[in-house]
Motif scaffolding. Structure first.
Motif, PDB file in Angstrom:
ATOM      1  N   SER A  67      25.791  52.904  16.339  1.00  0.00           N
ATOM      2  CA  SER A  67      25.813  51.456  16.140  1.00  0.00           C
ATOM      3  C   SER A  67      24.434  50.948  15.725  1.00  0.00           C
ATOM      4  O   SER A  67      24.315  50.116  14.816  1.00  0.00           O
TER       5      SER A  67
ATOM      6  N   SER B 271      26.273  54.593  20.818  1.00  0.00           N
ATOM      7  CA  SER B 271      25.240  53.560  20.779  1.00  0.00           C
ATOM      8  C   SER B 271      24.242  53.827  19.653  1.00  0.00           C
ATOM      9  O   SER B 271      23.833  52.910  18.933  1.00  0.00           O
TER      10      SER B 271
ATOM     11  N   ASN C 294      27.255  49.222  22.229  1.00  0.00           N
ATOM     12  CA  ASN C 294      26.091  48.334  22.207  1.00  0.00           C
ATOM     13  C   ASN C 294      24.941  49.015  21.473  1.00  0.00           C
ATOM     14  O   ASN C 294      24.448  50.049  21.922  1.00  0.00           O
TER      15      ASN C 294
ATOM     16  N   THR D 226      22.443  41.181  23.589  1.00  0.00           N
ATOM     17  CA  THR D 226      23.309  42.025  22.769  1.00  0.00           C
ATOM     18  C   THR D 226      23.565  41.392  21.401  1.00  0.00           C
ATOM     19  O   THR D 226      23.860  40.207  21.306  1.00  0.00           O
ATOM     20  N   GLN D 227      23.453  42.193  20.380  1.00  0.00           N
ATOM     21  CA  GLN D 227      23.665  41.721  19.014  1.00  0.00           C
ATOM     22  C   GLN D 227      25.156  41.588  18.702  1.00  0.00           C
ATOM     23  O   GLN D 227      26.000  42.212  19.348  1.00  0.00           O
TER      24      GLN D 227
ATOM     25  N   ARG E 209      21.105  50.266  23.042  1.00  0.00           N
ATOM     26  CA  ARG E 209      20.962  50.060  24.482  1.00  0.00           C
ATOM     27  C   ARG E 209      21.148  51.347  25.279  1.00  0.00           C
ATOM     28  O   ARG E 209      20.819  51.401  26.456  1.00  0.00           O
TER      29      ARG E 209
END
Length: 382
Positions: free
Chosen positions: A42, A39, A30, A247-248, A33
């Motif tokens: 990302s 993370s 995610n 969340t994208q 986050r």
């Protein structure tokens, strides 16, 4: 299957896009986050895509790029985030329901709108129509850059210049132009650019863009977690978090980034010229077929995008579309979610058969489609 429905979504997707999505599913956490390295990695990939999008559309502010579910979602963010009772909007008579349905809903709340006729091949007259439609309470001009039914282009750059002189913000629906035509926001004065990721940008479905130079002027229609200012119940005011609650779509965003890279390698110009040559060839052949009706002049590089509608006299568009489907040709038949454009054409009852190529469409595929349609028309005559 001969796929000629690229105005709905491009197919096939470039191999690099497929690989990017697959890779994101294997390694992605995610974004933004958590503090662990997956993370953070990302989040860095998402920001690189934001930078790529901003650069591609000539915007010097990556933070102005918000990732959305689709183009329709982005348009709703603008219309419902900016307008209030008593406001007036100017649009065109070619708009997709992505614009018309929100405007209709807002009309019930006291917002009014004027639909300006687009005159094919006469940009002066179209711009004059916008000038005449402006009022003292006009709060926004919104227009498609190209019709998803006829491929007719709208002179959005000139409309933006006109509205800038009156202090009126401009939003553009780039559903049929993003990745097809060159768009430079900083030069044109477009305030809100709405685009799908899955059409001319060759990204996955479920991706879209809102590029908002004045995003702080828009009210939010969704609030939620953004990974920032988590102790505060007040939703963030700054872009892009303002329009990215929850969340994208990380795999989609990574795939979209690969789609833009594909466009840079092939170049938008070369793809556009390839697709327009195919549409011109299709137009010339369709014009020769008896019983086939066309609705525009021959497509030109300055006044059209590679989208073409036609009908076979005596048959509704769905009948022709299904016959082609049985022959292994994918087209779109019907109203294309744009009844305003069909009312203008006089095809609200019958719809039209629409063809639209992509970078991957070959001349042999187009010739095969035209041969099959020609055989169909001959059988009808007999």
């Amino acid at each position: 299957m001969i796929y000629l429905d690229n105005a709905a979504t491009t197919y096939p997707k470039p191999k690099a896009v497929q690989a990017a999505v697959s890779g994101a599913l294997r390694r992605g956490a995610n974004p933004g986050r958590s503090g662990h390295k997956m993370s953070v990695a990302s989040a860095e990939e998402v920001y690189r895509c934001r930078e790529s999008v901003a650069d591609f559309f000539g915007c010097d502010c990556p933070e102005c790029v918000a990732f959305t579910l689709n183009c329709t979602y982005a348009i709703n963010l603008v219309l419902k985030g900016l307008l209030k009772p008593g406001d007036h909007v100017v649009c065109t008579d070619l708009e997709h329901n992505a614009v018309m349905r929100p405007l209709f809903a807002l009309e019930q709340q006291g917002v009014s709108y004027t639909a300006v006729p687009v005159i094919e091949g006469d940009n002066d007259e179209t711009v004059n129509g916008f000038r005449k439609a402006l009022r003292s309470n006009t709060a926004l001009a919104i227009c498609t850059q190209a019709s998803n039914v006829t491929g007719v282009r709208v002179p959005v750059e000139r409309i933006a210049a006109l509205c800038k002189a009156y202090g009126i913000p401009v939003a553009v629906d780039c559903a049929q132009s993003a990745g097809v035509l060159p768009i430079t926001m900083d030069d044109t004065g477009i305030d809100y650019l709405c685009a799908p990721g899955h059409k001319g940008l060759y990204g996955p479905m479920g991706t879209g863009l809102l590029i908002a130079k004045k995003g702080e002027n828009l009210r939010t229609i969704l609030e939620g977690g953004t990974g920032t200012s988590s102790a505060d119940f007040l939703h963030p005011a700054q872009m892009p978090e303002r329009f990215e609650p929850g969340t994208q779509n990380f795999p989609g965003i990574v795939g979209l980034s690969a789609g833009i890279q594909f466009l840079r390698q092939r170049t938008t110009k070369s793809i556009f010229l390839h697709e327009m040559r195919l549409m011109q060839q299709a137009y010339d052949r369709l014009e020769q077929l008896p019983s086939v009706r066309l609705y525009t002049s021959r497509p030109t590089l300055t006044h059209h995008v590679p989208v073409l509608s036609f009908n076979v006299e005596g048959l509704d568009s769905e009948t022709v579309g299904q016959w082609l489907n049985r022959q292994g040709v994918a087209v779109r038949a019907g109203l294309h979610c744009a009844p305003a454009a069909h009312r203008k054409l006089g095809t609200l009852e019958s719809g039209t058969v629409r063809i639209s190529p992509s970078a991957f469409t070959t001349q042999e595929e187009l010739r095969r489609f035209l041969f099959l349609l020609g055989q169909f028309v001959k059988k009808l005559q007999k």
